[in-house]
Design an enzyme around this catalytic site. Structure first.
Site, short mmCIF file in Angstrom:
data_model
loop_
_atom_site.label_atom_id
_atom_site.label_comp_id
_atom_site.label_asym_id
_atom_site.label_seq_id
_atom_site.Cartn_x
_atom_site.Cartn_y
_atom_site.Cartn_z
N PRO A 9 0.79 -1.30 -0.15
CG PRO A 9 -0.19 -1.16 2.07
CD PRO A 9 0.49 -2.05 1.22
CG ASN A 10 -0.15 4.20 1.45
OD1 ASN A 10 -1.32 5.05 0.93
ND2 ASN A 10 -0.43 3.77 2.59
NE ARG A 17 4.32 6.50 1.07
CZ ARG A 17 4.42 5.26 1.70
NH1 ARG A 17 4.82 4.33 0.93
NH2 ARG A 17 4.28 5.22 2.91
CE1 TYR A 22 9.08 5.06 2.67
CE2 TYR A 22 7.65 6.85 2.75
CZ TYR A 22 8.30 5.55 3.32
OH TYR A 22 7.67 4.88 4.17
CG ASN A 73 8.34 -2.03 -0.15
OD1 ASN A 73 8.08 -1.95 1.13
ND2 ASN A 73 9.01 -1.02 -0.49
CB ALA A 76 1.77 0.16 5.92
CD GLU A 97 11.30 -7.26 5.33
OE1 GLU A 97 12.19 -8.16 6.02
OE2 GLU A 97 10.58 -6.49 6.09
CG HIS A 99 11.54 -2.09 4.11
ND1 HIS A 99 10.03 -2.19 4.18
CD2 HIS A 99 11.61 -3.42 4.50
CE1 HIS A 99 9.53 -3.38 4.64
NE2 HIS A 99 10.49 -4.26 5.16
NE ARG A 106 10.62 5.81 8.11
CZ ARG A 106 9.44 5.69 7.03
NH1 ARG A 106 9.53 4.79 6.40
NH2 ARG A 106 8.43 6.39 7.50
#
Ligand code: DQA
Length: 143
Positions: A9-10, A17, A22, A73, A76, A97, A99, A106
């Site tokens: 998502p996103n 964003r 990002y 990825n 969230a 995975e 990111h 973070r």
């Protein structure tokens, strides 16, 4: 070798964003980047993005016997989804995975990753390059 690239998502909002986190490149730029390095590495690829957890579960299930590995990825859903973890375990494909940001630096809630439990490696904080590092890792496992 055929790899499935999944984005949660996103990530379709890349470029809009939180560009300080990002970057300014768009989701279309990310797709182009993935397609280019796959061509260079001689990998077949499919790329899928969804804002819906169930659609991502369906995509992982659909990879069974069709793909040699998954680069994911989960965005969230990384930090919440047992369903994505279970789907990766169910198909048993090697998964990495990714990111864009360095989640380890973070918020506390980003320190948990359920999908990581079904992944052989994580690349976080390398921006778009993390997807290439993930693919190269899967290629190295293959032979
Ligand atoms: C992300 C990190 C996640 O914590 C966040 O929810 C995202 C993107 C990344 O690529 O850095 O949406 O997965």
């Amino acid at each position: 070798m055929k790899l499935l690239f999944l984005n949660g998502p996103n990530l379709n909002m890349l470029g809009i964003r939180e560009p300080d986190i990002y970057g300014k490149q768009t989701y279309a730029d990310l797709e182009g980047y993935i397609r280019d390095f796959c061509k260079e590495l001689g990998i077949e690829c499919e790329i899928f993005q969804s804002n819906h957890e169930g659609a991502l579960v369906d995509a992982i299930q659909g990879a069974y016997r069709k793909f040699d590995g998954v680069v994911i990825n989960p965005a969230a859903y990384t930090h919440t989804s047992v369903a994505l973890l279970d789907a990766l375990k169910a198909v048993g494909l090697p998964a990495v995975e990714v990111h864009l940001s360095d989640v380890s630096k973070r918020e506390d809630f980003r320190q948990v990753s359920y999908v990581r439990l079904a992944c052989c490696k994580t690349f976080a904080g390398y921006g778009f390059q993390g997807y290439r590092l993930a693919a190269e890792h899967l290629v190295s496992l293959n032979g």
